[in-house]
Design a protein around this motif. Structure first.
Motif, PDB file in Angstrom:
ATOM      1  N   VAL A   1      -3.986 -50.189  19.541  1.00  0.00           N
ATOM      2  CA  VAL A   1      -5.144 -51.042  19.274  1.00  0.00           C
ATOM      3  C   VAL A   1      -5.591 -50.967  17.819  1.00  0.00           C
ATOM      4  CG1 VAL A   1      -6.982 -49.355  19.752  1.00  0.00           C
ATOM      5  CG2 VAL A   1      -7.326 -51.760  20.327  1.00  0.00           C
ATOM      6  N   ARG A   2      -5.098 -49.967  17.096  1.00  0.00           N
ATOM      7  CA  ARG A   2      -5.549 -49.737  15.719  1.00  0.00           C
ATOM      8  C   ARG A   2      -4.719 -50.564  14.738  1.00  0.00           C
ATOM      9  NH1 ARG A   2      -4.642 -46.625  11.340  1.00  0.00           N
ATOM     10  NH2 ARG A   2      -2.731 -45.708  12.214  1.00  0.00           N
ATOM     11  N   SER A   3      -5.379 -51.190  13.791  1.00  0.00           N
ATOM     12  CA  SER A   3      -4.699 -51.971  12.764  1.00  0.00           C
ATOM     13  C   SER A   3      -3.817 -51.064  11.915  1.00  0.00           C
ATOM     14  CB  SER A   3      -5.728 -52.671  11.864  1.00  0.00           C
ATOM     15  OG  SER A   3      -5.093 -53.412  10.853  1.00  0.00           O
ATOM     16  N   GLY A   4      -2.546 -51.453  11.773  1.00  0.00           N
ATOM     17  CA  GLY A   4      -1.627 -50.681  10.943  1.00  0.00           C
ATOM     18  C   GLY A   4      -0.935 -49.544  11.649  1.00  0.00           C
ATOM     19  N   SER A   5      -1.167 -49.377  12.953  1.00  0.00           N
ATOM     20  CA  SER A   5      -0.540 -48.266  13.671  1.00  0.00           C
ATOM     21  C   SER A   5       0.946 -48.536  13.886  1.00  0.00           C
ATOM     22  CB  SER A   5      -1.215 -48.051  15.026  1.00  0.00           C
ATOM     23  OG  SER A   5      -0.967 -49.142  15.889  1.00  0.00           O
ATOM     24  N   VAL A   6       1.718 -47.468  14.043  1.00  0.00           N
ATOM     25  CA  VAL A   6       3.134 -47.573  14.380  1.00  0.00           C
ATOM     26  C   VAL A   6       3.234 -47.693  15.889  1.00  0.00           C
ATOM     27  CG1 VAL A   6       5.381 -46.434  14.303  1.00  0.00           C
ATOM     28  CG2 VAL A   6       3.788 -46.207  12.376  1.00  0.00           C
ATOM     29  N   LYS A   7       3.872 -48.755  16.363  1.00  0.00           N
ATOM     30  CA  LYS A   7       3.906 -49.031  17.808  1.00  0.00           C
ATOM     31  C   LYS A   7       4.997 -48.203  18.479  1.00  0.00           C
ATOM     32  CE  LYS A   7       0.623 -52.078  17.288  1.00  0.00           C
ATOM     33  NZ  LYS A   7       0.202 -51.832  15.909  1.00  0.00           N
ATOM     34  N   ARG A   8       4.730 -46.901  18.619  1.00  0.00           N
ATOM     35  CA  ARG A   8       5.638 -45.972  19.269  1.00  0.00           C
ATOM     36  C   ARG A   8       4.831 -45.014  20.127  1.00  0.00           C
ATOM     37  NH1 ARG A   8       8.805 -49.114  17.682  1.00  0.00           N
ATOM     38  NH2 ARG A   8      10.748 -48.815  16.510  1.00  0.00           N
ATOM     39  N   VAL A   9       5.415 -44.540  21.211  1.00  0.00           N
ATOM     40  CA  VAL A   9       4.713 -43.618  22.108  1.00  0.00           C
ATOM     41  C   VAL A   9       4.333 -42.347  21.361  1.00  0.00           C
ATOM     42  CG1 VAL A   9       4.925 -42.212  24.196  1.00  0.00           C
ATOM     43  CG2 VAL A   9       5.844 -44.532  24.167  1.00  0.00           C
ATOM     44  N   ALA A  10       5.262 -41.812  20.581  1.00  0.00           N
ATOM     45  CA  ALA A  10       4.986 -40.567  19.858  1.00  0.00           C
ATOM     46  C   ALA A  10       3.838 -40.744  18.874  1.00  0.00           C
ATOM     47  CB  ALA A  10       6.244 -40.094  19.133  1.00  0.00           C
TER      48      ALA A  10
ATOM     49  N   ALA B   1       1.356 -42.942  19.072  1.00  0.00           N
ATOM     50  CA  ALA B   1       0.113 -43.081  19.826  1.00  0.00           C
ATOM     51  C   ALA B   1      -0.392 -41.724  20.293  1.00  0.00           C
ATOM     52  CB  ALA B   1       0.334 -44.012  21.021  1.00  0.00           C
ATOM     53  N   THR B   2       0.522 -40.897  20.788  1.00  0.00           N
ATOM     54  CA  THR B   2       0.135 -39.563  21.251  1.00  0.00           C
ATOM     55  C   THR B   2      -0.434 -38.738  20.106  1.00  0.00           C
ATOM     56  OG1 THR B   2       1.892 -39.645  22.916  1.00  0.00           O
ATOM     57  CG2 THR B   2       0.978 -37.479  22.395  1.00  0.00           C
ATOM     58  N   GLY B   3       0.220 -38.790  18.958  1.00  0.00           N
ATOM     59  CA  GLY B   3      -0.265 -38.040  17.796  1.00  0.00           C
ATOM     60  C   GLY B   3      -1.629 -38.517  17.337  1.00  0.00           C
ATOM     61  N   GLU B   4      -1.843 -39.846  17.352  1.00  0.00           N
ATOM     62  CA  GLU B   4      -3.142 -40.365  16.921  1.00  0.00           C
ATOM     63  C   GLU B   4      -4.239 -39.983  17.905  1.00  0.00           C
ATOM     64  OE1 GLU B   4      -3.232 -44.463  15.886  1.00  0.00           O
ATOM     65  OE2 GLU B   4      -1.709 -44.256  14.321  1.00  0.00           O
ATOM     66  N   GLY B   5      -3.926 -39.952  19.196  1.00  0.00           N
ATOM     67  CA  GLY B   5      -4.929 -39.532  20.180  1.00  0.00           C
ATOM     68  C   GLY B   5      -5.378 -38.109  19.933  1.00  0.00           C
ATOM     69  N   ALA B   6      -4.424 -37.233  19.640  1.00  0.00           N
ATOM     70  CA  ALA B   6      -4.758 -35.835  19.337  1.00  0.00           C
ATOM     71  C   ALA B   6      -5.530 -35.728  18.024  1.00  0.00           C
ATOM     72  CB  ALA B   6      -3.474 -35.004  19.276  1.00  0.00           C
ATOM     73  N   MET B   7      -5.098 -36.493  17.015  1.00  0.00           N
ATOM     74  CA  MET B   7      -5.771 -36.470  15.712  1.00  0.00           C
ATOM     75  C   MET B   7      -7.204 -36.974  15.821  1.00  0.00           C
ATOM     76  SD  MET B   7      -4.726 -38.443  12.180  1.00  0.00           S
ATOM     77  CE  MET B   7      -2.991 -38.183  12.521  1.00  0.00           C
ATOM     78  N   ALA B   8      -7.426 -37.964  16.681  1.00  0.00           N
ATOM     79  CA  ALA B   8      -8.777 -38.501  16.828  1.00  0.00           C
ATOM     80  C   ALA B   8      -9.761 -37.423  17.256  1.00  0.00           C
ATOM     81  CB  ALA B   8      -8.772 -39.644  17.842  1.00  0.00           C
ATOM     82  N   ILE B   9      -9.314 -36.518  18.131  1.00  0.00           N
ATOM     83  CA  ILE B   9     -10.204 -35.439  18.577  1.00  0.00           C
ATOM     84  C   ILE B   9     -10.512 -34.487  17.433  1.00  0.00           C
ATOM     85  CG2 ILE B   9     -10.418 -33.462  20.133  1.00  0.00           C
ATOM     86  CD1 ILE B   9     -10.773 -36.225  21.439  1.00  0.00           C
TER      87      ILE B   9
END
Length: 584
Positions: free
Chosen positions: A532-541, A543-551
């Motif tokens: 959902v984030r502008s400029g994100s890399v559309k890969r499962v890995a 997304a998982t890393g960004e979810g952890a980084m968000a916390i």
């Protein structure tokens, strides 16, 4: 009537061909014995029953137990027979769902009974035992789905509500069977048996007795025991909007860090990743892993830290209030949080072809799972798209159908598809790649019969006889509800970091003495992760890393504002309580 095989007068144990029925070691049995009680069984005793919640994790010490579908009903049949050293149950035991089958003692003996909550804690602490049970339960769930066990959806293939219910069941990996009013000979008998008028369909039949007439997704979820989506009043630390890889990662790390975390998903945990038949480039799984298994593991990992997955529940509004936010759901309920992680993902774009709408869900699909593959067994199909999702779908479908036409608008398969997928696609004997190809028309009234495709380089047209069309042509963000609340890019993706700072209202940020952090939006304390984030890399890995980084960034923000809200679970004295919320 049971179909269990007998040998020398005794019920024959089902062989373990798929890893679904492992036997515990003496050491594992001793460890479990310290947390449960031994109990004698009698022949014919029912240990748990279809439709009832699991209360105990049961291990057979002696005797034999038969697992039955539709126990006592007209469709009764044996799922499996277990002997000493084997354990009972399936995935529903770990996830708080009702049982989808019944366990009956066929040879008296002794069992070890461990309370479910205690067993869940043990699984979390013992990785070897936990992995053994999880793998067995995942295999058993897929065996049940393959058997058509669980509830039945009775409805027409042309009904949008039938499509909705089938999608909800499939995305949540719930054992069920669809009875098509248009084609199935069983349909008429079921209508008469339950006094159902055709106009009342679709209906859901459960345990051979309960009938839900055109239920909502929420009503179906309650029927089979999914936790009710009722966010608690008061303030929590983090709301995670979305339960795909990014959302689940945020929930796991938020809960394990001691943050109370709320999340909602309108359909199911997993997002687009859950529909992938095989993910081969995810770190740590050299032989690949199915999207369904990866998501189940993530959900159970979140449960380990006190998590409860809640579906379906949909967010409709985000409103700043004091030093936090109020999140409103479509049912009118609200909850307050100090911070928000937006991980609502994307939805696939529809193919713009005249007349295609009437065939969506019937023979035009936007996901390629076992559910869809079973409907076009042996027939030729077409897949539209040139990215990884299209490549994975083509490879998966090639194992079920006669021919897969992969229709790619561009002239180079390497442009948007990973090299390892390109190699497999080009080598597969059942896949025919058509470059410079676009769909211009469809033929078929009740179901797809053929496609008209055009070579966009030469303008030549041809007909392809196919029974189904699978579309993977990109995605759009699920951010309609956020317009006017925070800044989005021209395609609707959420701006974060430096991009957000350029569009941010300085009056909100000046008191903090800083601009938006790396994944922070134009609202302080609201972060975006994954697709959902502008400029994100559309890969499962990614997304998982960004979810952890968000916390991690949530903690940075909280150093300046807010107080930590803590709750303590009954089993383990952890400051965690996770719920899941998502946006469709």
């Amino acid at each position: 009537m049971s179909t269990a095989e007998h040998e020398n007068g005794a019920v024959r144990e089902t062989p373990d061909r798929y890893g679904a029925f492992p036997r515990l070691t003496p050491e594992q049995l001793r460890d479990l014995a310290a947390h449960g009680e031994r109990r004698r069984t009698t022949e014919g005793e029912v240990l748990y029953q279809e439709g009832e919640p699991f209360r105990e994790f049961l291990v057979i010490l002696s005797g034999r137990v038969e697992i039955l579908h539709d126990h006592g009903g007209p469709d009764e049949r044996t799922v499996a027979v277990h002997g000493p050293g084997r354990f009972l149950g399936e995935l529903g035991l770990l996830e708080g769902q009702a049982a989808f089958d019944t366990a009956v003692v066929r040879e008296a003996g002794e069992i070890l009974a461990v309370p479910v909550e205690r067993q869940r804690a043990l699984v979390g602490r013992d990785p070897v035992l936990g992995d053994l049970i999880l793998r067995a339960y995942l295999c058993r769930r897929y065996l049940l789905i393959g058997l058509g066990a669980g509830f039945r959806i009775l409805g027409s293939c042309y009904s949008p509500d039938t499509v909705r219910l089938r999608e909800f069941a499939a995305r949540n990996r719930l054992p069920h069977r669809w009875v098509d009013l248009e084609k199935d000979k069983e349909a008429e008998a079921l209508l008469r048996r339950f006094a159902i008028r055709p106009e009342e369909t679709p209906v859901v039949l459960w345990k051979g007795e309960r009938v839900l007439r055109n239920p909502t997704n929420a009503e179906l979820a309650r029927l089979i025991g999914l936790p009710a989506p009722s966010p608690e009043a008061g303030r929590c630390d983090v709301i995670v909007v979305g339960a795909g890889p990014a959302g689940l990662a945020a929930a796991v790390y938020g809960a394990s860090d001691g943050l109370t975390t709320v999340a909602v998903d309108a359909v199911a945990a997993g997002g687009q990743a859950a529909t992938s038949s095989r993910i081969e480039n995810y770190l740590g799984f050299p032989s690949g892993i199915s999207g369904g298994e990866l998501i189940e593991r993530a959900v159970l990992q979140a449960h380990k830290f006190g998590a409860r997955l809640m579906v379906p529940a949909q967010v409709s509004e985000l409103t700043p209030q004091d030093d936090g936010y109020v999140v409103t759901f479509t049912d009118g309920s609200r909850t307050r949080a100090g911070t928000v992680v937006l991980a609502s993902g994307v939805s696939y774009r529809r193919l713009e072809v005249p007349g295609i709408d009437r065939l969506e869900g019937v023979s035009v699909y936007y996901a390629a799972t076992v559910q869809e593959a079973s409907l076009c067994q042996g027939d030729p199909v077409a897949v539209v798209g040139g990215g990884n999702s299209a490549g994975q779908a083509a490879l998966f479908l090639a194992n079920h159908v006669s021919t897969v036409y992969l229709l790619v608008r561009g002239g180079d398969l390497n442009a948007d598809m990973s090299r390892y997928l390109v190699d497999q696609v080009e080598r597969h004997p059942k896949i025919e790649v058509l470059l410079h190809t676009e769909v211009r028309g469809i033929t078929g009234e009740e179901k797809l019969e053929s496609l008209t495709v055009e070579d966009n380089a030469s303008s030549d047209r041809r007909e392809l006889r196919v029974a189904a069309l699978f579309v993977f042509i990109g995605a759009r963000p699920r951010t309609e509800w956020l317009r006017g609340v925070l800044a989005l890019d021209e395609k609707g993706f959420v701006l974060t970091g430096a991009d957000a700072q350029a569009a941010a209202d300085t009056t909100r940020w000046d008191p903090l003495g800083r601009g938006p952090l790396l994944l922070e939006t134009t609202l302080p304390g609201v972060f975006a992760a994954g697709d959902v984030r502008s400029g994100s890399v559309k890969r499962v890995a990614s997304a998982t890393g960004e979810g952890a980084m968000a916390i991690r960034l949530v903690h940075e923000h909280r150093e300046q504002t807010g107080n930590l809200v803590r709750t303590v679970g009954p089993e383990e004295h952890r400051p965690t309580a996770v719920q899941y919320v998502s946006r469709r």
